[in-house]
Motif scaffolding. Structure first.
Motif, PDB file in Angstrom:
ATOM      1  N   VAL A  55      30.781  35.553  -4.433  1.00 52.09           N
ATOM      2  CA  VAL A  55      31.359  36.801  -4.928  1.00 52.09           C
ATOM      3  C   VAL A  55      32.623  37.104  -4.136  1.00 52.09           C
ATOM      4  O   VAL A  55      32.627  37.055  -2.911  1.00 52.09           O
ATOM      5  N   ILE A  56      33.688  37.403  -4.859  1.00 49.09           N
ATOM      6  CA  ILE A  56      34.916  37.876  -4.230  1.00 49.09           C
ATOM      7  C   ILE A  56      35.132  39.313  -4.690  1.00 49.09           C
ATOM      8  O   ILE A  56      35.287  39.569  -5.894  1.00 49.09           O
ATOM      9  N   GLY A  57      35.094  40.256  -3.760  1.00 47.99           N
ATOM     10  CA  GLY A  57      35.204  41.651  -4.147  1.00 47.99           C
ATOM     11  C   GLY A  57      35.769  42.494  -3.030  1.00 47.99           C
ATOM     12  O   GLY A  57      36.347  41.993  -2.059  1.00 47.99           O
ATOM     13  N   ASN A  58      35.598  43.800  -3.166  1.00 38.79           N
ATOM     14  CA  ASN A  58      36.052  44.725  -2.130  1.00 38.79           C
ATOM     15  C   ASN A  58      35.150  45.953  -2.147  1.00 38.79           C
ATOM     16  O   ASN A  58      34.310  46.120  -3.045  1.00 38.79           O
ATOM     17  N   ILE A  59      35.301  46.797  -1.149  1.00 40.93           N
ATOM     18  CA  ILE A  59      34.489  48.014  -1.098  1.00 40.93           C
ATOM     19  C   ILE A  59      35.312  49.234  -1.492  1.00 40.93           C
ATOM     20  O   ILE A  59      34.866  50.364  -1.315  1.00 40.93           O
ATOM     21  N   THR A  60      36.510  48.995  -2.023  1.00 36.52           N
ATOM     22  CA  THR A  60      37.371  50.088  -2.433  1.00 36.52           C
ATOM     23  C   THR A  60      37.648  50.026  -3.922  1.00 36.52           C
ATOM     24  O   THR A  60      37.529  48.966  -4.548  1.00 36.52           O
ATOM     25  N   VAL A  61      38.019  51.169  -4.486  1.00 39.63           N
ATOM     26  CA  VAL A  61      38.485  51.218  -5.867  1.00 39.63           C
ATOM     27  C   VAL A  61      39.972  50.897  -5.867  1.00 39.63           C
ATOM     28  O   VAL A  61      40.722  51.356  -5.008  1.00 39.63           O
ATOM     29  N   GLY A  62      40.398  50.120  -6.835  1.00 39.46           N
ATOM     30  CA  GLY A  62      41.819  49.798  -6.913  1.00 39.46           C
ATOM     31  C   GLY A  62      42.128  48.439  -6.335  1.00 39.46           C
ATOM     32  O   GLY A  62      41.255  47.736  -5.814  1.00 39.46           O
ATOM     33  N   GLY A 152      32.104  42.394  -8.550  1.00 40.95           N
ATOM     34  CA  GLY A 152      30.649  42.303  -8.581  1.00 40.95           C
ATOM     35  C   GLY A 152      29.996  42.377  -7.223  1.00 40.95           C
ATOM     36  O   GLY A 152      28.815  42.044  -7.077  1.00 40.95           O
ATOM     37  N   LEU A 153      30.730  42.810  -6.194  1.00 43.01           N
ATOM     38  CA  LEU A 153      30.133  42.916  -4.868  1.00 43.01           C
ATOM     39  C   LEU A 153      28.969  43.892  -4.876  1.00 43.01           C
ATOM     40  O   LEU A 153      27.982  43.712  -4.167  1.00 43.01           O
ATOM     41  N   GLN A 154      29.062  44.934  -5.700  1.00 43.24           N
ATOM     42  CA  GLN A 154      28.011  45.950  -5.779  1.00 43.24           C
ATOM     43  C   GLN A 154      27.037  45.696  -6.937  1.00 43.24           C
ATOM     44  O   GLN A 154      26.205  46.546  -7.240  1.00 43.24           O
ATOM     45  N   HIS A 155      27.130  44.520  -7.560  1.00 43.64           N
ATOM     46  CA  HIS A 155      26.264  44.203  -8.702  1.00 43.64           C
ATOM     47  C   HIS A 155      25.015  43.478  -8.192  1.00 43.64           C
ATOM     48  O   HIS A 155      24.940  42.255  -8.146  1.00 43.64           O
ATOM     49  N   TRP A 156      24.013  44.262  -7.783  1.00 42.65           N
ATOM     50  CA  TRP A 156      22.840  43.696  -7.118  1.00 42.65           C
ATOM     51  C   TRP A 156      21.930  42.928  -8.058  1.00 42.65           C
ATOM     52  O   TRP A 156      21.002  42.238  -7.610  1.00 42.65           O
ATOM     53  N   ALA A 157      22.173  43.006  -9.352  1.00 39.97           N
ATOM     54  CA  ALA A 157      21.364  42.241 -10.300  1.00 39.97           C
ATOM     55  C   ALA A 157      21.663  40.750 -10.224  1.00 39.97           C
ATOM     56  O   ALA A 157      20.925  39.946 -10.789  1.00 39.97           O
ATOM     57  N   LEU A 158      22.718  40.388  -9.508  1.00 37.68           N
ATOM     58  CA  LEU A 158      23.086  38.983  -9.350  1.00 37.68           C
ATOM     59  C   LEU A 158      22.954  38.584  -7.885  1.00 37.68           C
ATOM     60  O   LEU A 158      23.612  39.158  -7.015  1.00 37.68           O
ATOM     61  N   GLN A 159      22.102  37.611  -7.610  1.00 39.26           N
ATOM     62  CA  GLN A 159      21.995  37.078  -6.259  1.00 39.26           C
ATOM     63  C   GLN A 159      23.210  36.203  -5.967  1.00 39.26           C
ATOM     64  O   GLN A 159      23.757  35.562  -6.856  1.00 39.26           O
ATOM     65  N   ARG A 160      23.615  36.210  -4.705  1.00 38.07           N
ATOM     66  CA  ARG A 160      24.768  35.418  -4.309  1.00 38.07           C
ATOM     67  C   ARG A 160      24.526  34.780  -2.947  1.00 38.07           C
ATOM     68  O   ARG A 160      23.763  35.319  -2.122  1.00 38.07           O
ATOM     69  N   GLN A 161      25.179  33.625  -2.739  1.00 30.48           N
ATOM     70  CA  GLN A 161      25.034  32.928  -1.462  1.00 30.48           C
ATOM     71  C   GLN A 161      26.224  33.174  -0.533  1.00 30.48           C
ATOM     72  O   GLN A 161      26.100  33.054   0.681  1.00 30.48           O
ATOM     73  N   LEU A 162      27.373  33.504  -1.101  1.00 33.85           N
ATOM     74  CA  LEU A 162      28.564  33.793  -0.322  1.00 33.85           C
ATOM     75  C   LEU A 162      29.206  35.088  -0.800  1.00 33.85           C
ATOM     76  O   LEU A 162      29.216  35.371  -2.008  1.00 33.85           O
ATOM     77  N   GLU A 163      29.734  35.852   0.148  1.00 35.88           N
ATOM     78  CA  GLU A 163      30.497  37.051  -0.184  1.00 35.88           C
ATOM     79  C   GLU A 163      31.797  37.048   0.616  1.00 35.88           C
ATOM     80  O   GLU A 163      31.762  36.990   1.848  1.00 35.88           O
ATOM     81  N   TRP A 164      32.916  37.098  -0.077  1.00 35.54           N
ATOM     82  CA  TRP A 164      34.200  37.312   0.568  1.00 35.54           C
ATOM     83  C   TRP A 164      34.682  38.698   0.178  1.00 35.54           C
ATOM     84  O   TRP A 164      34.819  39.009  -1.013  1.00 35.54           O
ATOM     85  N   ILE A 165      34.921  39.530   1.185  1.00 35.00           N
ATOM     86  CA  ILE A 165      35.338  40.913   0.960  1.00 35.00           C
ATOM     87  C   ILE A 165      36.798  41.049   1.382  1.00 35.00           C
ATOM     88  O   ILE A 165      37.141  40.826   2.545  1.00 35.00           O
ATOM     89  N   VAL A 166      37.641  41.391   0.429  1.00 35.29           N
ATOM     90  CA  VAL A 166      39.071  41.535   0.721  1.00 35.29           C
ATOM     91  C   VAL A 166      39.327  42.956   1.207  1.00 35.29           C
ATOM     92  O   VAL A 166      39.000  43.930   0.524  1.00 35.29           O
TER      93      VAL A 166
END
Length: 337
Positions: A55-62, A152-166
Motif C-alpha cells: 500500500v502506498i498512501g498517506n495520513i493526510t487529505v490532499g 487505501g492506507l485506511q482501508h482495513w478490509a484489505l490485508q497488506r504486507q508492506l506500507e509506504w507512507i508519504v
C-alpha cells in the motif's frame, strides 16, 4: 469559493476557527478507531490476496506526491522483471466497478489518477471501492508477483504486507488534528507503523524523495509552437495541494501566472478554460487527463495548454529498503541486488 476550497485553505493556513469542528473530529476519531478494532479482532472480515500487497498512501487529505512515487516504483519494479499490478479506489470515476483500466479508459469512468498511472506505465490496473474484486479481476487476466494499492492506507478490509507512507514536509501535518478540524486521516502516531518516505527537497530522513519537473509539453497536438517561460500563463489546477505546483513553476523560471484553483479531482468544463485573452494555460498531468477529453470534444478550441510532467527521485536508502522488503516477501530479484 466552494465550501471544500474554504476548508482546504483553512487547513493550509491552520486557521483558528477550525476549532468549531472539534466535536466532529472526536466523532471521526471514535468511528475510525472502532472500525479498525473490528477488523483487527476479526469481527469484520478482511481479505488476504494470494500474492503480496504493498500500500502506498498517506495520513493526510490532499496531495502528498504518492502518485508520482507509485508511477516511479512501477517502472522500477518492472525493470527488475517483477510482474506488478495496481489497484485503486478510482475516486472521481463513475464506473461501473470493478473496472479494468487500459489506454482507452477515460478519467470520467475510472478516475484521473488511474488514467494517468496507466498512460505513464502501461501497468495492469483495476479500480473500484471493493479492493478484493479489483484484485480478483487483475488476477483473472494476468499472472502477477505483487499488487500495489494506490492509497487505501485506511482501508482495513484489505490485508497488506508492506506500507509506504508519504509524508510531505512542504505541507507537514498542519495543526495535527483529525478531520475535519485538521487534515489528518489518522493520528500522527500512525507514522510509526509503516515505512515513511519523506517528501522534501531538504530532507532530514535517509528515506526521502522529491519531484523533478521535466520540459512542459503541449496538450493540443494540432498546435505547433515552442514553450516560452516568459509568457503570461493561467495556472489551472485541481489537486490537493496546489501550492506545490506553483512552487514548481517558479523553480522552472515561470513567474508570470494567474492561479485558478479547483477542488481535487475536479471535473472540468469548457468554460473553466476560457478567458478574455489568448494567454496559454499551464497545468499538471493529473488535470491534463481530464482536460484532454474537453479538447477532443471541442476541436475548435485553440488556446495553448501546456502540461508539466514530474518524476519522483528517490534516495538510495529507499531502494535499499525496498530490496530488503521484497526479499522478505520471497520475491526474487536480479543477482547483485
Amino acid at each position: 469559493m466552494s465550501f471544500a476550497q474554504l476548508i482546504q485553505d483553512a487547513w493550509n493556513e491552520q486557521a483558528k476557527w477550525l476549532v468549531v469542528f472539534r466535536p466532529l473530529s472526536w466523532l471521526y476519531r471514535g468511528g475510525f478507531l472502532l472500525n479498525k478494532k473490528l477488523y483487527q479482532s476479526g469481527i469484520k472480515q478482511s481479505y488476504k490476496a494470494p500474492i503480496p500487497v504493498m500500500v502506498i498512501g498517506n495520513i493526510t487529505v490532499g496531495g502528498s506526491g504518492k502518485t508520482p512515487l507509485l508511477i516511479h516504483l512501477v517502472s522500477y519494479l518492472n525493470s527488475l522483471k517483477l510482474r506488478v499490478g495496481v489497484i485503486s479506489r478510482g475516486y472521481g470515476g463513475q464506473g461501473p466497478f470493478p473496472a479494468y483500466v487500459d489506454l482507452d479508459s477515460t478519467a470520467e469512468i475510472v478516475g484521473d489518477e488511474p488514467s494517468l498511472i496507466v498512460q505513464s506505465t502501461g501497468v495492469p490496473m483495476a479500480v473500484g471501492p471493493n479492493r478484493q474484486q479489483s484484485i480478483e479481476l487483475l488476477l483473472s487476466k494476468h499472472e502477477l508477483d505483487l499488487i500495489i494499492c494506490d492509497d487505501g492506507l485506511q482501508h482495513w478490509a484489505l490485508q497488506r504486507q508492506l506500507e509506504w507512507i508519504v509524508l510531505d514536509n512542504n505541507r507537514g501535518l498542519g495543526n495535527e488534528k483529525l478531520l475535519p478540524e485538521g487534515y489528518l486521516r489518522e493520528p500522527k502516531k500512525r507514522l510509526a507503523s509503516g515505512t515513511v518516505i519523506e517528501h522534501s527537497a531538504d530532507p532530514s530522513s535517509p528515506l526521502n524523495m522529491h519531484l523533478e519537473a521535466a520540459q512542459p509539453y503541449l496538450l493540443n497536438k494540432d498546435l505547433v509552437t515552442t514553450f516560452d517561460a516568459n509568457k503570461d500563463f493561467y495556472a489551472v489546477v485541481g489537486i490537493g495541494f496546489p501550492q506545490r505546483f506553483y512552487k514548481t513553476l517558479e523553480n522552472m523560471g515561470i513567474h508570470q501566472f494567474q492561479c485558478h484553483e479547483f477542488p481535487d479531482h475536479y471535473e472540468y468544463e469548457l468554460s473553466d478554460l476560457q478567458f478574455e485573452d489568448a494567454n496559454p494555460i499551464i497545468t499538471t498531468e493529473k488535470d491534463a487527463v481530464k482536460i484532454l477529453a474537453i479538447l477532443k470534444n471541442n476541436p475548435d478550441f485553440k488556446r495553448e495548454i501546456w502540461v508539466v510532467p514530474v518524476d519522483a527521485v528517490l534516495s538510495p536508502a529507499c531502494y535499499e529498503t525496498l530490496h530488503a522488503q521484497l526479499k522478505q516477501l520471497g520475491l526474487k530479484l536480479p543477482e547483485g541486488i
